[in-house]
Design a protein around this motif. Structure first.
Motif, mmCIF file in Angstrom:
data_model
loop_
_atom_site.group_PDB
_atom_site.id
_atom_site.type_symbol
_atom_site.label_atom_id
_atom_site.label_comp_id
_atom_site.label_asym_id
_atom_site.label_seq_id
_atom_site.Cartn_x
_atom_site.Cartn_y
_atom_site.Cartn_z
ATOM 1 N N ILE A 157 50.060 44.569 36.024
ATOM 2 C CA ILE A 157 48.865 44.139 36.749
ATOM 3 C C ILE A 157 49.321 43.111 37.767
ATOM 4 O O ILE A 157 49.866 42.064 37.399
ATOM 5 N N ILE A 158 49.125 43.396 39.043
ATOM 6 C CA ILE A 158 49.687 42.520 40.077
ATOM 7 C C ILE A 158 48.588 41.819 40.878
ATOM 8 O O ILE A 158 47.508 42.362 41.120
ATOM 9 N N GLY A 159 48.885 40.572 41.264
ATOM 10 C CA GLY A 159 48.091 39.862 42.255
ATOM 11 C C GLY A 159 46.754 39.346 41.791
ATOM 12 O O GLY A 159 45.933 38.913 42.616
ATOM 13 N N GLY A 160 46.477 39.345 40.488
ATOM 14 C CA GLY A 160 45.190 38.873 40.004
ATOM 15 C C GLY A 160 45.208 37.392 39.652
ATOM 16 O O GLY A 160 46.267 36.788 39.455
ATOM 17 N N ARG A 161 44.015 36.809 39.570
ATOM 18 C CA ARG A 161 43.860 35.429 39.110
ATOM 19 C C ARG A 161 43.888 35.459 37.587
ATOM 20 O O ARG A 161 42.910 35.838 36.945
ATOM 21 N N VAL A 162 45.004 35.077 37.012
ATOM 22 C CA VAL A 162 45.197 35.154 35.570
ATOM 23 C C VAL A 162 44.669 33.880 34.921
ATOM 24 O O VAL A 162 45.073 32.770 35.285
ATOM 25 N N ILE A 163 43.767 34.038 33.964
ATOM 26 C CA ILE A 163 43.188 32.897 33.262
ATOM 27 C C ILE A 163 43.470 33.040 31.771
ATOM 28 O O ILE A 163 43.083 34.029 31.147
ATOM 29 N N ASP A 164 44.173 32.054 31.221
ATOM 30 C CA ASP A 164 44.390 31.994 29.777
ATOM 31 C C ASP A 164 43.730 30.726 29.257
ATOM 32 O O ASP A 164 44.162 29.617 29.585
ATOM 33 N N PRO A 165 42.678 30.845 28.447
ATOM 34 C CA PRO A 165 41.923 29.659 28.038
ATOM 35 C C PRO A 165 42.668 28.735 27.087
ATOM 36 O O PRO A 165 42.305 27.570 26.960
ATOM 37 N N GLU A 166 43.722 29.208 26.423
ATOM 38 C CA GLU A 166 44.435 28.346 25.479
ATOM 39 C C GLU A 166 45.446 27.453 26.176
ATOM 40 O O GLU A 166 45.541 26.252 25.885
ATOM 41 N N THR A 167 46.228 27.995 27.105
ATOM 42 C CA THR A 167 47.246 27.192 27.788
ATOM 43 C C THR A 167 46.720 26.512 29.045
ATOM 44 O O THR A 167 47.363 25.620 29.585
ATOM 45 N N GLY A 168 45.566 26.946 29.530
ATOM 46 C CA GLY A 168 45.016 26.386 30.756
ATOM 47 C C GLY A 168 45.533 27.050 32.016
ATOM 48 O O GLY A 168 45.213 26.610 33.127
ATOM 49 N N LEU A 169 46.325 28.102 31.885
ATOM 50 C CA LEU A 169 46.808 28.813 33.067
ATOM 51 C C LEU A 169 45.633 29.365 33.866
ATOM 52 O O LEU A 169 44.745 30.016 33.320
ATOM 53 N N ASP A 170 45.629 29.104 35.157
ATOM 54 C CA ASP A 170 44.622 29.637 36.069
ATOM 55 C C ASP A 170 45.277 29.720 37.439
ATOM 56 O O ASP A 170 45.237 28.795 38.236
ATOM 57 N N ALA A 171 45.945 30.859 37.684
ATOM 58 C CA ALA A 171 46.723 31.013 38.908
ATOM 59 C C ALA A 171 46.965 32.492 39.165
ATOM 60 O O ALA A 171 46.841 33.325 38.266
ATOM 61 N N GLU A 228 54.980 34.747 38.551
ATOM 62 C CA GLU A 228 54.595 34.698 39.962
ATOM 63 C C GLU A 228 55.537 35.555 40.804
ATOM 64 O O GLU A 228 55.307 35.729 42.003
ATOM 65 N N PHE A 229 56.587 36.084 40.172
ATOM 66 C CA PHE A 229 57.543 36.934 40.863
ATOM 67 C C PHE A 229 57.186 38.397 40.652
ATOM 68 O O PHE A 229 56.483 38.757 39.704
ATOM 69 N N PRO A 230 57.673 39.296 41.496
ATOM 70 C CA PRO A 230 57.342 40.727 41.365
ATOM 71 C C PRO A 230 57.803 41.308 40.032
ATOM 72 O O PRO A 230 58.836 40.918 39.493
ATOM 73 N N LEU A 231 57.005 42.234 39.515
ATOM 74 C CA LEU A 231 57.344 42.970 38.304
ATOM 75 C C LEU A 231 57.222 44.455 38.589
ATOM 76 O O LEU A 231 56.430 44.867 39.437
ATOM 77 N N GLU A 232 58.001 45.243 37.877
ATOM 78 C CA GLU A 232 57.950 46.683 38.067
ATOM 79 C C GLU A 232 57.303 47.339 36.856
ATOM 80 O O GLU A 232 57.467 46.893 35.722
ATOM 81 N N GLY A 233 56.559 48.434 37.113
ATOM 82 C CA GLY A 233 55.911 49.135 36.021
ATOM 83 C C GLY A 233 55.704 50.599 36.330
ATOM 84 O O GLY A 233 55.641 50.996 37.498
ATOM 85 N N ASP A 234 55.599 51.396 35.282
ATOM 86 C CA ASP A 234 55.316 52.819 35.469
ATOM 87 C C ASP A 234 53.921 53.019 36.059
ATOM 88 O O ASP A 234 53.690 53.936 36.842
ATOM 89 N N VAL A 235 52.991 52.160 35.649
ATOM 90 C CA VAL A 235 51.626 52.171 36.182
ATOM 91 C C VAL A 235 51.347 50.786 36.744
ATOM 92 O O VAL A 235 51.556 49.777 36.058
#
Length: 513
Positions: free
Chosen positions: A24-38, A54-61
């Motif tokens: 899943i690329i380019g989304g605003r990722v929110i994790d309520p436990e660690t406070g990540l919101d980026a 924050e770096f590119p990842l490769e995936g089959d889908v």
């Protein structure tokens, strides 16, 4: 810190450069436990999250989540609809785990075995049902793991109002204990439908829950603005049992059981929690409940005054009921489900009372969804158990059955701003997981968006996500949910339900681990 170290560890190897199953690329990722919101990229391998970067990842889908929020899947602690159509209407709004905890069922083993034979799009689980056990005991029958077993018994009053004999108490407890041994997630105590049971019986339920280290999930025995037998009294009873026995006592839908006395009852819960008493609670964002017309709370000469309601507060299908209709249904079809409008959300004062429960930081969001129904040719109301999609036009339910979570995102976050987006997500994912995780190890890897957690993920557009269901027509799909992934598999893709997605897994207590 845990998130940072886990991510750093992954990117110190070549794993980051390998193709994953889904990215899943380019989304605003929110994790309520660690406070990540980026803005981040998320990689899934099998049924787990294996990278967040924050770096590119490769995936089959590859899923492009630009402009969207990537969140942990929503966890519903209070979901009565357990047919395939019910699950589908839940998953399209981002629910990845739906649990029947308030009413529960018995026999538990039968229910889990039956669910395992189906292709279900989300995780499922249930508590051991006290009302089912009481009905079976007082009617001297074997319980059935169906909602009909509960609704068909509404014409009887003994299981609702009578004190159990020692022999009856022994059978009730035996049925529940067997359910816990079979993996039930706790004890469902639907006391609002059987308010005449004894205090010693409730104490025994709390003791049994403590013995197996599972919660009770209680719909408290009273719903009344006035004393005696008030909502305040019933919630005080629940808290006292938690304090005395040490059991985890979960209070179901504090909004509807408290009616307009919510400020006083919410303060009770807050004070109990501040003193370390193990009490948790939930609410749904509607001023209307769904219940059977023959419920014990709608009896007695003064129920209208105590609950500030008349027949006009009851809705059957698209119409409000008359007093004559109410009397007829209570006498002849008491198991009929109706919508009960206990607060008028169009009234700012009433809406503010609803907000007291929904926005409280200690309150999880739970739908109390009910199964979809239809009228047959004889005017009888039946559960819809088919697999047609979309659901047939003639089915009806409460709008919370398909709109609870998207209503939170639309009304409480975007339109009214009474909840932040991260707080709303916490109340719909992490907080429900934390409510269960002491007794259900599976929940320790749900409700979070972190490396190593289960790949239960929802991707939605914060600008357009919305509930469309109304009380007049609840059969309207939510919009704005782009993707729902359950255990690493698609249940919703490109805003379309994936038919027959076999991604759901059973959630059971630690006794059967």
């Amino acid at each position: 810190m845990r998130f940072f170290l886990a991510t750093l560890a992954i990117f110190s190897t070549s794993t980051a450069l390998m193709a994953n199953d889904i990215v899943i690329i380019g989304g605003r990722v929110i994790d309520p436990e660690t406070g990540l919101d980026a803005v981040r990229n998320v990689a899934i391998e099998g049924d787990k999250i294996v990278a967040i970067s924050e770096f590119p990842l490769e995936g089959d889908v590859v899923i492009d989540a630009t402009g969207h929020v990537v969140s942990p899947g929503f966890i519903d602690l209070h979901s009565h609809g357990q047919n395939i159509g019910d699950y589908r209407m839940q998953v399209v709004q981002g629910v990845t785990t739906a649990l029947e905890l308030e009413s529960g069922i018995v026999p538990v083993s039968d229910w889990y075995e039956d669910q395992a034979t189906k292709k279900l799009p989300m995780n499922y689980g249930a508590s051991a049902g006290w009302t089912h056990s009481r009905i079976a005991t007082f009617s001297d029958t074997d319980p059935l793991a169906t909602a009909a077993f509960f609704t068909d018994a509404q014409g009887r009053t003994d299981w609702k109002q009578d004190i159990a004999s020692p022999e009856q108490s022994e059978r009730i407890m035996s049925l529940l204990e067997q359910g816990l041994k079979d993996g039930a997630l706790g004890i469902g105590v639907n006391a609002g439908y059987a308010p005449g049971f004894g205090h010693k019986e409730y104490y025994a339920l709390a003791e049994l829950a403590k013995k197996y280290n599972v919660p009770t999930y209680t719909h408290v025995r009273y719903a009344s603005n006035t004393e005696p037998q008030s909502s305040f009294e019933a919630i005080q009873e629940l808290i006292s049992l938690a304090a005395i026995t040490g059991a985890h006592m979960h209070l179901c839908h504090i909004n509807s059981t408290s009616l307009s006395d919510i400020k006083a009852t919410m303060a009770l819960v807050e004070k109990a929690q501040a003193q370390g008493i193990n009490v948790t609670t939930e609410a749904y964002p509607y001023g209307a409940a769904s219940t059977v017309v023959g419920a014990a709370m709608f009896s007695g000469p003064d129920w209208r005054d105590r609950m500030d309601s008349t027949a006009n507060n009851f809705q059957l299908g698209a119409d409000r009921m008359t007093e004559d209709e109410l009397a007829d249904y209570q006498a002849n079809k008491p198991g009929t489900f109706i919508v009960w409008h206990f607060l008028d959300e169009a009234d700012p004062a009433a809406l503010s009372l609803l907000d007291v429960s929904v926005t409280n930081p200690a309150t999880a969001i739970a739908s109390d969804s009910v199964f979809w129904s239809y009228f047959d040719e004889n005017g009888n109301i039946l559960q819809y158990e088919g697999d047609e999609w979309p659901l047939p036009d003639n089915v009806f339910s409460h709008p919370r059955s398909t709109g609870t979570y998207t209503k939170i995102l639309r009304s409480y976050v975007r339109e009214r701003g009474v909840l932040s987006l991260s707080e709303a997500i916490r109340k719909m994912s992490l907080l429900p997981a934390q409510t269960l995780e002491d007794s259900v190890p599976q929940m320790r890897t749900k409700g979070r968006l972190q490396v190593g957690m289960d790949a239960d993920i929802v991707v939605f557009d914060p600008a357009t996500v919305a509930d469309l269901a109304t009380f007049e027509n609840a059969n309207q799909l939510t919009v704005g949910v782009q993707t729902v992934i359950v255990n690493g598999g698609f249940s919703v893709r490109d805003e379309e339900l994936v038919l027959d997605a076999p991604n759901g897994r059973a959630i059971r207590n630690a006794v059967v681990d």
